[in-house]
Design a protein around this motif. Structure first.
Motif, PDB file in Angstrom:
ATOM      1  N   GLU A   1      39.866  38.262  52.525  1.00 55.33           N
ATOM      2  CA  GLU A   1      38.951  39.390  52.702  1.00 55.33           C
ATOM      3  C   GLU A   1      39.108  40.377  51.546  1.00 55.33           C
ATOM      4  O   GLU A   1      38.134  40.972  51.101  1.00 55.33           O
ATOM      5  N   GLU A   2      40.335  40.563  51.078  1.00 49.80           N
ATOM      6  CA  GLU A   2      40.562  41.413  49.929  1.00 49.80           C
ATOM      7  C   GLU A   2      40.252  40.632  48.650  1.00 49.80           C
ATOM      8  O   GLU A   2      40.358  39.409  48.618  1.00 49.80           O
ATOM      9  N   VAL A   3      39.887  41.362  47.595  1.00 55.01           N
ATOM     10  CA  VAL A   3      39.564  40.721  46.324  1.00 55.01           C
ATOM     11  C   VAL A   3      40.861  40.275  45.651  1.00 55.01           C
ATOM     12  O   VAL A   3      41.786  41.080  45.458  1.00 55.01           O
ATOM     13  N   LEU A   4      40.946  39.004  45.315  1.00 60.95           N
ATOM     14  CA  LEU A   4      42.113  38.466  44.628  1.00 60.95           C
ATOM     15  C   LEU A   4      41.937  38.636  43.124  1.00 60.95           C
ATOM     16  O   LEU A   4      40.931  38.202  42.552  1.00 60.95           O
ATOM     17  N   LEU A   5      42.882  39.294  42.480  1.00 62.11           N
ATOM     18  CA  LEU A   5      42.845  39.519  41.038  1.00 62.11           C
ATOM     19  C   LEU A   5      44.156  39.061  40.416  1.00 62.11           C
ATOM     20  O   LEU A   5      45.210  39.110  41.056  1.00 62.11           O
ATOM     21  N   PRO A   6      44.109  38.589  39.161  1.00 59.09           N
ATOM     22  CA  PRO A   6      45.347  38.219  38.474  1.00 59.09           C
ATOM     23  C   PRO A   6      46.254  39.435  38.323  1.00 59.09           C
ATOM     24  O   PRO A   6      45.786  40.567  38.209  1.00 59.09           O
ATOM     25  N   SER A   7      47.548  39.209  38.324  1.00 61.15           N
ATOM     26  CA  SER A   7      48.492  40.311  38.173  1.00 61.15           C
ATOM     27  C   SER A   7      48.433  40.856  36.752  1.00 61.15           C
ATOM     28  O   SER A   7      48.001  40.175  35.813  1.00 61.15           O
ATOM     29  N   ALA A   8      48.889  42.106  36.598  1.00 58.49           N
ATOM     30  CA  ALA A   8      48.885  42.746  35.277  1.00 58.49           C
ATOM     31  C   ALA A   8      49.798  41.996  34.315  1.00 58.49           C
ATOM     32  O   ALA A   8      49.485  41.832  33.131  1.00 58.49           O
ATOM     33  N   GLY A   9      50.935  41.519  34.826  1.00 59.67           N
ATOM     34  CA  GLY A   9      51.859  40.769  33.981  1.00 59.67           C
ATOM     35  C   GLY A   9      51.252  39.472  33.472  1.00 59.67           C
ATOM     36  O   GLY A   9      51.435  39.094  32.308  1.00 59.67           O
ATOM     37  N   LEU A  10      50.518  38.772  34.356  1.00 63.22           N
ATOM     38  CA  LEU A  10      49.864  37.524  33.960  1.00 63.22           C
ATOM     39  C   LEU A  10      48.794  37.795  32.908  1.00 63.22           C
ATOM     40  O   LEU A  10      48.657  37.044  31.929  1.00 63.22           O
ATOM     41  N   THR A  11      48.026  38.870  33.087  1.00 62.76           N
ATOM     42  CA  THR A  11      46.969  39.219  32.130  1.00 62.76           C
ATOM     43  C   THR A  11      47.553  39.540  30.753  1.00 62.76           C
ATOM     44  O   THR A  11      47.092  39.028  29.727  1.00 62.76           O
ATOM     45  N   ALA A  12      48.583  40.403  30.739  1.00 66.55           N
ATOM     46  CA  ALA A  12      49.219  40.765  29.469  1.00 66.55           C
ATOM     47  C   ALA A  12      49.848  39.551  28.810  1.00 66.55           C
ATOM     48  O   ALA A  12      49.747  39.359  27.588  1.00 66.55           O
ATOM     49  N   GLY A  13      50.485  38.716  29.620  1.00 67.07           N
ATOM     50  CA  GLY A  13      51.110  37.512  29.080  1.00 67.07           C
ATOM     51  C   GLY A  13      50.100  36.573  28.447  1.00 67.07           C
ATOM     52  O   GLY A  13      50.358  35.974  27.396  1.00 67.07           O
ATOM     53  N   ALA A  14      48.925  36.438  29.099  1.00 71.60           N
ATOM     54  CA  ALA A  14      47.883  35.555  28.564  1.00 71.60           C
ATOM     55  C   ALA A  14      47.369  36.067  27.212  1.00 71.60           C
ATOM     56  O   ALA A  14      47.166  35.286  26.272  1.00 71.60           O
ATOM     57  N   LEU A  15      47.181  37.379  27.101  1.00 74.93           N
ATOM     58  CA  LEU A  15      46.699  37.950  25.833  1.00 74.93           C
ATOM     59  C   LEU A  15      47.738  37.802  24.716  1.00 74.93           C
ATOM     60  O   LEU A  15      47.398  37.415  23.587  1.00 74.93           O
ATOM     61  N   VAL A  16      48.988  38.121  25.026  1.00 78.10           N
ATOM     62  CA  VAL A  16      50.038  38.012  24.014  1.00 78.10           C
ATOM     63  C   VAL A  16      50.238  36.562  23.589  1.00 78.10           C
ATOM     64  O   VAL A  16      50.358  36.254  22.394  1.00 78.10           O
ATOM     65  N   PHE A  17      50.219  35.658  24.574  1.00 78.74           N
ATOM     66  CA  PHE A  17      50.440  34.252  24.246  1.00 78.74           C
ATOM     67  C   PHE A  17      49.309  33.696  23.390  1.00 78.74           C
ATOM     68  O   PHE A  17      49.545  32.895  22.485  1.00 78.74           O
ATOM     69  N   SER A  18      48.077  34.120  23.684  1.00 77.66           N
ATOM     70  CA  SER A  18      46.953  33.617  22.891  1.00 77.66           C
ATOM     71  C   SER A  18      47.065  34.086  21.440  1.00 77.66           C
ATOM     72  O   SER A  18      46.755  33.330  20.503  1.00 77.66           O
TER      73      SER A  18
END
Length: 405
Positions: free
Chosen positions: A361-378
């Protein structure tokens, strides 16, 4: 050449070949989005699982004790739990009987969604041990059990099915051919999510005094019980103490017993989900690897196309370091932009997956750590796969490079 100039030239190079740049970034976009979506789904599933176990009852201890000669162990285990109030705050039998429940024309045999409800044989601590909250009326009492009173407390789904909007307290229903008075109802347990079907069955219950087993079709005395520890800190000691006592009641060869907790299953599920997360993340990471190889390939093509430019820069005194930095920045820009688009796609995909797959029922969003990690890794991916083309470009001889067409 300073970093600002290098970055500006990199952006010019990327925008000069828009289609080629987009196709090059596509592997990074898909890889980043896939990692974010898959890992977020696993994390969301873990969150749902934790909420589900909380709904079953915190600090809950499941006890199974059975003697082959069918001796009733209920009173023995109950009395022992009462002697350790600092460890155990509640104890109840948890036997079950699957039988028909009727009220006037409403018959649970005709319920195509659930069929017959689960009739629990409990006592005054059933709600406390199983995380039910009284919604109306009263709960089962100690005297109800001692006097074999035919009373029942209904779960919210069963109340809704039998009585709709009518107040059931004080009404008579039939369970297994015997008449019972409805003395109370429980509030709804849990809601929505991927465990909604389980919540529905948890609410489609009827609880009667355990001494009413004589009126129902049960096989022997109760063998399933539930105790509730006073706190998470006392849970392990309570399990040890109860387990030792039950072992004495059921010597080897005379029966069977077990004392477990929901946390055991929860920890095993979490370990399995962590492993699943690593596997899915690794599979999605292959897309990033493929995207990185695509970056290296296009950068090698760029080196070939700009050989003469490199020769001119070296001929007028350009250093190897400046050329390496130039190409690394260009590769990082490609991967970084791909990472940004991948994060946006990952957020959209995670929201959709949370609604469709997990039914949250709540909106599922990626965690902030996962988002930052994806940007840094790319971005780091661009440096890693752009390093070889950058070194190759910086190693070109000016005379040979100037001869290139």
């Amino acid at each position: 050449m300073n970093l600002k100039q290098a970055f500006k030239m990199s952006m010019q190079s990327v925008t000069a070949n828009k289609v080629r740049s987009f196709l090059t970034m596509l592997g990074i976009i898909i890889g980043v989005a896939a990692v974010m979506i898959l890992v977020s789904i696993v994390q969301g599933g873990n969150q749902e699982m934790e909420e589900y176990y909380k709904s079953l009852g915190t600090n809950k201890i499941d006890i199974y004790a059975y003697r082959y000669n069918q001796v009733d162990l209920t009173e023995d285990i109950m009395r022992y739990c009462m002697t350790i109030p600092d460890l155990v705050e509640g104890f109840t039998p948890a036997g079950t009987a699957y039988t028909t429940v009727r009220y006037r024309t409403a018959n649970t045999e005709n319920n195509q969604d659930f069929g017959n409800p689960q009739v629990y044989l409990g006592n005054q601590d059933f709600a406390v041990c199983n995380n039910y909250t009284l919604d109306s009326g009263r709960d089962i009492s100690y005297l109800d059990c001692q006097r074999y009173n035919k009373v029942v407390v209904l779960g919210s789904k069963l109340k809704e099915y039998l009585f709709q909007a009518q107040d059931p307290v004080g009404q008579q229903i039939t369970i297994g051919g015997q008449r019972y008075e409805v003395i109370g109802t429980y509030a709804s347990v849990g809601e929505g999510g991927s465990y909604s079907w389980s919540y529905d069955y948890m609410n489609y219950v009827a609880v009667v005094p355990y001494t009413c087993s004589r009126y129902l079709e049960t096989y022997g005395p109760p063998s399933n019980f539930v105790a509730k520890a006073t706190s998470p800190d006392t849970l392990n000691e309570a399990i040890t103490r109860i387990g030792s006592y039950v072992a004495g009641l059921v010597p080897m060869g005379t029966g069977d017993y077990s004392v477990t907790t929901q946390q055991t299953w929860q920890e095993e599920s979490q370990d399995a989900n962590r492993l699943q997360s690593m596997i899915l993340g690794g599979i999605a990471g292959i897309s990033l690897l493929v995207g990185g190889i695509g970056i290296m390939n296009i950068m090698l093509v760029t080196v070939t196309e700009r050989t003469r430019e490199i020769g001119i820069r070296k001929a007028i005194g350009g250093s190897r370091r400046s050329i390496i930095v130039q190409f690394l920045i260009e590769a990082s820009v490609l991967c970084g932009m791909g990472g940004v688009f991948g994060v946006v796609l990952g957020y959209l995909g995670t929201v959709i997956a949370g609604k469709l797959l997990l039914q949250m029922e709540e909106v599922l969003l990626p965690s902030a750590g996962l988002t930052a990690g994806a940007l840094v890794f790319s971005a780091l991916l661009g440096v890693g796969f752009g390093l070889y083309p950058a070194i190759k470009a910086s190693g070109l001889q000016p005379v040979e490079a100037l001869r290139a067409d």
